[in-house]
Design a protein around this motif. Sequence first.
Motif, mmCIF file in Angstrom:
data_model
loop_
_atom_site.group_PDB
_atom_site.id
_atom_site.type_symbol
_atom_site.label_atom_id
_atom_site.label_comp_id
_atom_site.label_asym_id
_atom_site.label_seq_id
_atom_site.Cartn_x
_atom_site.Cartn_y
_atom_site.Cartn_z
ATOM 1 N N UNK A 18 0.835 -1.204 0.000
ATOM 2 C CA UNK A 18 0.000 0.000 0.000
ATOM 3 C C UNK A 18 0.867 1.251 0.000
ATOM 4 N N UNK A 19 1.905 1.244 0.850
ATOM 5 C CA UNK A 19 2.807 2.399 0.919
ATOM 6 C C UNK A 19 3.524 2.622 -0.411
ATOM 7 N N UNK A 20 3.960 1.526 -1.043
ATOM 8 C CA UNK A 20 4.637 1.647 -2.342
ATOM 9 C C UNK A 20 3.684 2.206 -3.400
ATOM 10 N N UNK A 21 2.435 1.782 -3.339
ATOM 11 C CA UNK A 21 1.446 2.284 -4.295
ATOM 12 C C UNK A 21 1.191 3.771 -4.099
ATOM 13 N N UNK A 22 1.075 4.200 -2.858
ATOM 14 C CA UNK A 22 0.840 5.624 -2.582
ATOM 15 C C UNK A 22 2.031 6.458 -3.041
ATOM 16 N N UNK A 23 3.240 5.979 -2.771
ATOM 17 C CA UNK A 23 4.448 6.689 -3.200
ATOM 18 C C UNK A 23 4.504 6.795 -4.721
ATOM 19 N N UNK A 37 -2.079 6.634 -15.897
ATOM 20 C CA UNK A 37 -2.552 5.249 -16.019
ATOM 21 C C UNK A 37 -2.289 4.448 -14.751
ATOM 22 N N UNK A 38 -3.317 3.764 -14.274
ATOM 23 C CA UNK A 38 -3.184 2.993 -13.039
ATOM 24 C C UNK A 38 -2.226 1.826 -13.199
ATOM 25 N N UNK A 49 -1.644 -5.045 -11.165
ATOM 26 C CA UNK A 49 -2.818 -4.172 -11.149
ATOM 27 C C UNK A 49 -3.883 -4.684 -10.185
ATOM 28 N N UNK A 50 -3.936 -5.998 -10.018
ATOM 29 C CA UNK A 50 -4.901 -6.579 -9.066
ATOM 30 C C UNK A 50 -4.623 -6.136 -7.646
ATOM 31 N N UNK A 51 -3.339 -6.057 -7.308
ATOM 32 C CA UNK A 51 -2.962 -5.589 -5.966
ATOM 33 C C UNK A 51 -3.385 -4.140 -5.777
ATOM 34 N N UNK A 52 -3.191 -3.333 -6.819
ATOM 35 C CA UNK A 52 -3.614 -1.934 -6.728
ATOM 36 C C UNK A 52 -5.109 -1.859 -6.441
#
Length: 198
Positions: A18-23, A37-38, A49-52
Amino acid sequence: MNEQGPARPVRAHARRNREKLVTAALEEFTRTGKDAPLDGIARAAGVGIGTLYRHFPTRESLVLAAYEHEVDQLCADAADLLATLPPDRALREFMGRLAGLLVTKQHMSQALRSGGAEESYSKVYDTIDTLFTAGVAAGTLRADMETADVVRAMGGLLRLDVAGDWKGQADRQIRLLMDGLYTGAPARAQGREPERQE
């Protein structure tokens, strides 16, 4: 007991993802805007992308998480401002940084205006309250105002013209607000001019 053993590492791994995605989202949104793009954000974070989507089911939820992260950092930095500057200058500096966040992260400021960021609004409000109260206690800011008055007066920072000289606009608005907060402050009444930051 054995059944619960693996759960903690999984939660820690999910938290790191989650932290890596926010960064990654902060970097991409800053670079290309809220429509980045997500799948590119997921790739930059090193996840699928599923983890996102497990963490952030919608683009708006990811934008909001990124905004909240920025607000958390801004509010955390206010303690250092108060430790190194007189309270009135710390408040002014915080306002300037908040204006910069709202302008440079337009996609995030929309979350605040839409009412979807109540927790972040509360953190900003509490931070302003801390700085303003310290200024009143130091005698450099007037005591006949309330934090809510200051926050309402700061509302114009949400309407800066990002295509124009927003820094100049923000500075003039903050100076106007600070002049109002200096008026009638005990330090001024005693002939001690508050130290102003040009």
